[in-house]
Design a protein around this motif. Structure first.
Motif, PDB file in Angstrom:
ATOM      1  N   VAL A  86       0.701  -1.069   0.005  1.00 12.52           N
ATOM      2  CA  VAL A  86      -0.179  -0.078  -0.050  1.00 12.52           C
ATOM      3  C   VAL A  86       0.697   1.279  -0.142  1.00 12.52           C
ATOM      4  O   VAL A  86       0.686   2.323  -0.761  1.00 12.52           O
ATOM      5  N   ALA A  87       1.942   1.132   0.775  1.00 10.98           N
ATOM      6  CA  ALA A  87       2.532   2.639   1.040  1.00 10.98           C
ATOM      7  C   ALA A  87       3.607   2.711  -0.286  1.00 10.98           C
ATOM      8  O   ALA A  87       3.535   3.812  -0.758  1.00 10.98           O
ATOM      9  N   GLU A  88       4.207   1.562  -0.793  1.00 13.83           N
ATOM     10  CA  GLU A  88       5.232   1.854  -1.919  1.00 13.83           C
ATOM     11  C   GLU A  88       4.080   2.286  -3.297  1.00 13.83           C
ATOM     12  O   GLU A  88       4.757   2.618  -4.216  1.00 13.83           O
ATOM     13  N   THR A  89       2.892   1.915  -3.363  1.00  8.40           N
ATOM     14  CA  THR A  89       1.978   2.402  -4.565  1.00  8.40           C
ATOM     15  C   THR A  89       1.583   3.932  -4.445  1.00  8.40           C
ATOM     16  O   THR A  89       1.059   4.276  -5.173  1.00  8.40           O
ATOM     17  N   ALA A  90       1.757   4.402  -3.175  1.00 15.06           N
ATOM     18  CA  ALA A  90       1.250   5.562  -2.780  1.00 15.06           C
ATOM     19  C   ALA A  90       2.510   6.585  -3.082  1.00 15.06           C
ATOM     20  O   ALA A  90       3.411   6.460  -3.041  1.00 15.06           O
ATOM     21  N   PRO A  91       2.316   7.537  -4.122  1.00 18.90           N
ATOM     22  CA  PRO A  91       3.064   8.668  -4.607  1.00 18.90           C
ATOM     23  C   PRO A  91       3.728   9.369  -3.202  1.00 18.90           C
ATOM     24  O   PRO A  91       3.254   9.547  -2.445  1.00 18.90           O
ATOM     25  N   GLY A  92       5.088   9.470  -3.169  1.00 16.07           N
ATOM     26  CA  GLY A  92       5.743  10.485  -2.415  1.00 16.07           C
ATOM     27  C   GLY A  92       6.177   9.450  -0.901  1.00 16.07           C
ATOM     28  O   GLY A  92       6.648  10.003   0.039  1.00 16.07           O
ATOM     29  N   PRO A 118      -9.054   2.072   5.031  1.00 16.60           N
ATOM     30  CA  PRO A 118      -8.643   1.866   3.570  1.00 16.60           C
ATOM     31  C   PRO A 118      -7.305   2.405   3.493  1.00 16.60           C
ATOM     32  O   PRO A 118      -6.877   3.153   3.788  1.00 16.60           O
ATOM     33  N   PRO A 119      -6.965   1.895   2.072  1.00 13.56           N
ATOM     34  CA  PRO A 119      -5.453   2.211   1.878  1.00 13.56           C
ATOM     35  C   PRO A 119      -5.224   3.579   1.694  1.00 13.56           C
ATOM     36  O   PRO A 119      -3.934   4.068   1.978  1.00 13.56           O
ATOM     37  N   GLU A 120      -6.138   4.559   1.030  1.00 16.48           N
ATOM     38  CA  GLU A 120      -5.907   5.869   0.844  1.00 16.48           C
ATOM     39  C   GLU A 120      -5.734   6.425   2.100  1.00 16.48           C
ATOM     40  O   GLU A 120      -5.169   7.512   2.275  1.00 16.48           O
ATOM     41  N   LEU A 121      -6.452   6.001   3.239  1.00 18.56           N
ATOM     42  CA  LEU A 121      -6.303   6.883   4.623  1.00 18.56           C
ATOM     43  C   LEU A 121      -4.694   6.295   5.168  1.00 18.56           C
ATOM     44  O   LEU A 121      -4.530   7.409   5.750  1.00 18.56           O
ATOM     45  N   LEU A 122      -4.475   5.203   4.875  1.00 19.09           N
ATOM     46  CA  LEU A 122      -2.964   5.061   5.391  1.00 19.09           C
ATOM     47  C   LEU A 122      -2.167   5.752   4.984  1.00 19.09           C
ATOM     48  O   LEU A 122      -1.129   6.446   5.557  1.00 19.09           O
ATOM     49  N   ALA A 123      -2.189   6.079   3.484  1.00 20.48           N
ATOM     50  CA  ALA A 123      -1.035   6.870   2.654  1.00 20.48           C
ATOM     51  C   ALA A 123      -1.455   8.326   3.494  1.00 20.48           C
ATOM     52  O   ALA A 123      -0.148   8.892   3.502  1.00 20.48           O
ATOM     53  N   GLU A 124      -2.630   8.702   3.479  1.00 24.41           N
ATOM     54  CA  GLU A 124      -2.645   9.967   3.975  1.00 24.41           C
ATOM     55  C   GLU A 124      -2.172  10.316   5.241  1.00 24.41           C
ATOM     56  O   GLU A 124      -1.452  11.549   5.696  1.00 24.41           O
ATOM     57  N   ALA A 125      -2.393   9.490   6.122  1.00 25.97           N
ATOM     58  CA  ALA A 125      -1.833   9.451   7.552  1.00 25.97           C
ATOM     59  C   ALA A 125      -0.222   9.627   7.733  1.00 25.97           C
ATOM     60  O   ALA A 125       0.437  10.508   8.379  1.00 25.97           O
ATOM     61  N   ILE A 164      -6.517  10.664  12.795  1.00 26.29           N
ATOM     62  CA  ILE A 164      -6.874   9.643  13.484  1.00 26.29           C
ATOM     63  C   ILE A 164      -7.995   9.104  12.830  1.00 26.29           C
ATOM     64  O   ILE A 164      -8.925   9.870  12.233  1.00 26.29           O
ATOM     65  N   ASP A 165      -8.209   7.755  12.462  1.00 25.79           N
ATOM     66  CA  ASP A 165      -9.304   7.126  11.796  1.00 25.79           C
ATOM     67  C   ASP A 165     -10.576   7.386  12.754  1.00 25.79           C
ATOM     68  O   ASP A 165     -10.461   7.207  13.844  1.00 25.79           O
ATOM     69  N   PRO A 166     -11.624   7.897  11.958  1.00 26.78           N
ATOM     70  CA  PRO A 166     -12.790   8.344  12.650  1.00 26.78           C
ATOM     71  C   PRO A 166     -13.381   7.365  13.395  1.00 26.78           C
ATOM     72  O   PRO A 166     -13.979   7.536  14.484  1.00 26.78           O
ATOM     73  N   ALA A 167     -13.298   5.922  12.961  1.00 28.96           N
ATOM     74  CA  ALA A 167     -13.606   4.735  14.011  1.00 28.96           C
ATOM     75  C   ALA A 167     -12.750   4.646  15.157  1.00 28.96           C
ATOM     76  O   ALA A 167     -13.383   4.367  16.057  1.00 28.96           O
ATOM     77  N   VAL A 168     -11.626   5.080  15.002  1.00 32.07           N
ATOM     78  CA  VAL A 168     -10.796   4.980  16.129  1.00 32.07           C
ATOM     79  C   VAL A 168     -11.139   5.884  17.192  1.00 32.07           C
ATOM     80  O   VAL A 168     -11.288   6.078  18.489  1.00 32.07           O
ATOM     81  N   THR A 169     -11.649   7.174  16.475  1.00 32.47           N
ATOM     82  CA  THR A 169     -12.133   8.348  17.503  1.00 32.47           C
ATOM     83  C   THR A 169     -13.367   7.917  18.303  1.00 32.47           C
ATOM     84  O   THR A 169     -13.458   8.291  19.373  1.00 32.47           O
ATOM     85  N   MET A 170     -14.022   6.999  17.729  1.00 34.01           N
ATOM     86  CA  MET A 170     -15.362   6.531  18.430  1.00 34.01           C
ATOM     87  C   MET A 170     -14.699   5.824  19.699  1.00 34.01           C
ATOM     88  O   MET A 170     -15.310   5.598  20.731  1.00 34.01           O
ATOM     89  N   ARG A 171     -13.597   5.096  19.576  1.00 33.21           N
ATOM     90  CA  ARG A 171     -12.855   4.505  20.686  1.00 33.21           C
ATOM     91  C   ARG A 171     -12.319   5.218  21.594  1.00 33.21           C
ATOM     92  O   ARG A 171     -12.686   4.985  22.922  1.00 33.21           O
ATOM     93  N   VAL A 172     -12.021   6.401  21.127  1.00 30.69           N
ATOM     94  CA  VAL A 172     -11.570   7.428  22.353  1.00 30.69           C
ATOM     95  C   VAL A 172     -12.773   7.879  23.093  1.00 30.69           C
ATOM     96  O   VAL A 172     -12.587   8.214  24.428  1.00 30.69           O
ATOM     97  N   ILE A 173     -13.874   8.000  22.412  1.00 31.74           N
ATOM     98  CA  ILE A 173     -15.218   8.464  23.050  1.00 31.74           C
ATOM     99  C   ILE A 173     -15.473   7.475  24.163  1.00 31.74           C
ATOM    100  O   ILE A 173     -15.792   7.778  25.443  1.00 31.74           O
TER     101      ILE A 173
END
Length: 225
Positions: free
Chosen positions: A21-27, A108-115, A126-135
């Motif tokens: 996933v990482a290596e197929t993402a630009p940059g 999703p892969p695009e979120l990993l690359a963005e992070a 933070i993944d929005p689903a993880v934010t729910m775990r924070v709550i």
């Protein structure tokens, strides 16, 4: 700018998938891997990557322990933690330790690359689903802590903080408030400055500890004009 990335996970197949996933993402350039926390310390200190993508649950030394040690170094990498719903008991502790992001292994892969890219700039995601775990981690916890820094926020900045704490991205905050993204970025920067926190992750922790957002409740009354 190319982001130099190290991946740490005890499962070889997971590491291979993350690398793909990482290596197929630009940059993004994957410069090393580690199979546990102790190996992650060695690899990171030897290769000096920009970002470390690391699993929470690993043998010998878990991700939280490795993150704490690395963040105490003079030149620590930015750290994005990976978790599953079954292995995130240390979520709150990791956020307080100063990591730059938290993702589910099912993100999703695009979120990993963005992070990874966001972390490299010094910001956090933070993944929005993880934010729910924070709550959830604050449900039934101690009473909110009074934080006088909140009084410095304007009403609009309190709204931005509330939405940040709920896991919204800048474009989503812009849509919710009817603002341009550039304006939202300015508001976010001012919120971080006034609260004295480093990034969005720390702002989320601040918001829940201060009771700006509580499970099952809305925003508390604003403390600024």
């Amino acid at each position: 700018m190319t982001v130099r990335l190290v991946i740490a996970d005890d499962q070889a197949m997971i590491r291979a998938g993350l690398r793909l996933v990482a290596e197929t993402a630009p940059g993004i350039d994957v410069v090393g891997e580690a199979a546990d926390g102790r190996e992650a310390l060695d690899v990171v200190r030897r290769l000096r990557p920009d970002v470390l993508l690391m699993d929470v649950a690993m043998p010998r030394l878990d991700g939280l322990g490795a993150a704490r040690r690395l963040l105490a170094d003079p030149r620590p990498p930015k750290i994005v933690m990976l978790t599953t719903f079954g292995t995130d008991r240390n979520l709150h502790a990791a956020l307080r330790a100063g990591v730059n992001g938290f993702l589910l292994k099912t993100s999703p892969p695009e979120l990993l690359a963005e992070a990874v890219r966001v972390a490299a700039t010094g910001d956090a995601l933070i993944d929005p689903a993880v934010t729910m775990r924070v709550i959830a981690s604050f449900a039934g916890g101690p009473a909110p802590v009074e934080r006088p820094e909140l009084d410095a926020l304007t009403r609009r900045e309190r709204q931005v903080l509330n939405l940040l704490a709920r896991g919204l991205s800048n474009p989503e905050i812009a849509g919710a408030l009817g603002l341009g993204e550039a304006t939202v970025r300015t508001h976010v920067a001012r919120v971080l400055q006034k609260l004295g926190v480093r990034d969005r992750v720390q702002a989320v922790v601040f918001a829940y500890e201060a009771g700006v957002v509580r499970p099952g409740q809305g925003e508390r009354p604003c403390g600024g004009g």
